[in-house]
Write a protein that holds these residues in place. Structure first.
Motif, PDB file in Angstrom:
ATOM      1  N   UNK A   1      -9.708  -9.929 -22.300  1.00  0.00           N
ATOM      2  CA  UNK A   1     -10.277 -11.220 -22.494  1.00  0.00           C
ATOM      3  C   UNK A   1      -9.957 -12.281 -21.444  1.00  0.00           C
ATOM      4  N   UNK A   2      -8.610 -12.385 -21.226  1.00  0.00           N
ATOM      5  CA  UNK A   2      -8.294 -13.319 -20.238  1.00  0.00           C
ATOM      6  C   UNK A   2      -8.590 -12.784 -18.778  1.00  0.00           C
TER       7      UNK A   2
ATOM      8  N   UNK B   1      -0.564 -11.169 -12.882  1.00  0.00           N
ATOM      9  CA  UNK B   1       0.806 -11.004 -12.868  1.00  0.00           C
ATOM     10  C   UNK B   1       1.747 -12.224 -13.656  1.00  0.00           C
ATOM     11  N   UNK B   2       0.968 -13.311 -13.650  1.00  0.00           N
ATOM     12  CA  UNK B   2       1.772 -14.585 -14.195  1.00  0.00           C
ATOM     13  C   UNK B   2       1.144 -14.874 -15.571  1.00  0.00           C
TER      14      UNK B   2
ATOM     15  N   UNK C   1       4.345 -10.859 -24.037  1.00  0.00           N
ATOM     16  CA  UNK C   1       4.092  -9.724 -23.091  1.00  0.00           C
ATOM     17  C   UNK C   1       4.223 -10.217 -21.622  1.00  0.00           C
ATOM     18  N   UNK C   2       5.089  -9.818 -20.839  1.00  0.00           N
ATOM     19  CA  UNK C   2       4.976 -10.790 -19.662  1.00  0.00           C
ATOM     20  C   UNK C   2       5.124  -9.665 -18.407  1.00  0.00           C
ATOM     21  N   UNK C   3       4.634  -8.422 -18.794  1.00  0.00           N
ATOM     22  CA  UNK C   3       4.538  -7.244 -17.446  1.00  0.00           C
ATOM     23  C   UNK C   3       3.279  -6.927 -17.307  1.00  0.00           C
ATOM     24  N   UNK C   4       2.375  -7.853 -17.306  1.00  0.00           N
ATOM     25  CA  UNK C   4       1.080  -7.465 -16.955  1.00  0.00           C
ATOM     26  C   UNK C   4       0.774  -7.335 -15.490  1.00  0.00           C
TER      27      UNK C   4
ATOM     28  N   UNK D   1       0.573  -2.827  -8.912  1.00  0.00           N
ATOM     29  CA  UNK D   1       0.406  -4.237  -8.768  1.00  0.00           C
ATOM     30  C   UNK D   1       0.337  -4.530  -7.438  1.00  0.00           C
ATOM     31  N   UNK D   2      -0.635  -3.931  -6.633  1.00  0.00           N
ATOM     32  CA  UNK D   2      -0.775  -4.439  -5.295  1.00  0.00           C
ATOM     33  C   UNK D   2      -2.315  -4.003  -4.976  1.00  0.00           C
TER      34      UNK D   2
END
Length: 108
Positions: free
Chosen positions: A4-5, A52-53, A65-68, A103-104
């Motif tokens: 959703x975000x 990633x933030x 959850x902070x590892x998106x 993540x690139x």
């Protein structure tokens, strides 16, 4: 919540005539008419950094959850290339990004 975000972020960061679409379960495509490869790379990199933030709190546990992360494959349509060929090249670039540790952004 993450999807959703991300959907909301795509709407904000991809004004017309760009066209973001959900392409599969967790895969999206952005058609960028009038953009060159450097511009497309820059847009993908901006999206990657914003993703990633993201910090999302789970309602049930309160855990954050902070590892998106997000991986991107970027390519430009070549002359005489079919839509299927374009998609295949973008997909190869995406899997190269995932193969590079995720993540690139990778261009084809």
């Amino acid at each position: 919540k993450v999807l959703q975000y991300f959907g909301k972020l795509l709407k904000e960061e991809c004004p017309e005539p760009m066209l973001p679409v959900r392409f599969g379960g967790e895969e999206f495509a952005i058609l960028m008419i009038g953009k060159d490869q450097d511009q497309a790379f820059s847009i993908a990199e901006t999206l990657r950094e914003k993703i990633q933030s993201i910090r999302i709190k789970q309602k049930k546990t309160g855990k954050v959850i902070s590892s998106i992360t997000a991986s991107f494959g970027v390519c430009m349509k070549e002359s005489n290339e079919t839509a299927q060929q374009l998609i295949e090249r973008a997909d190869k670039a995406l899997y190269a990004a995932k193969g590079n540790g995720r993540n690139c952004v990778v261009t084809a």
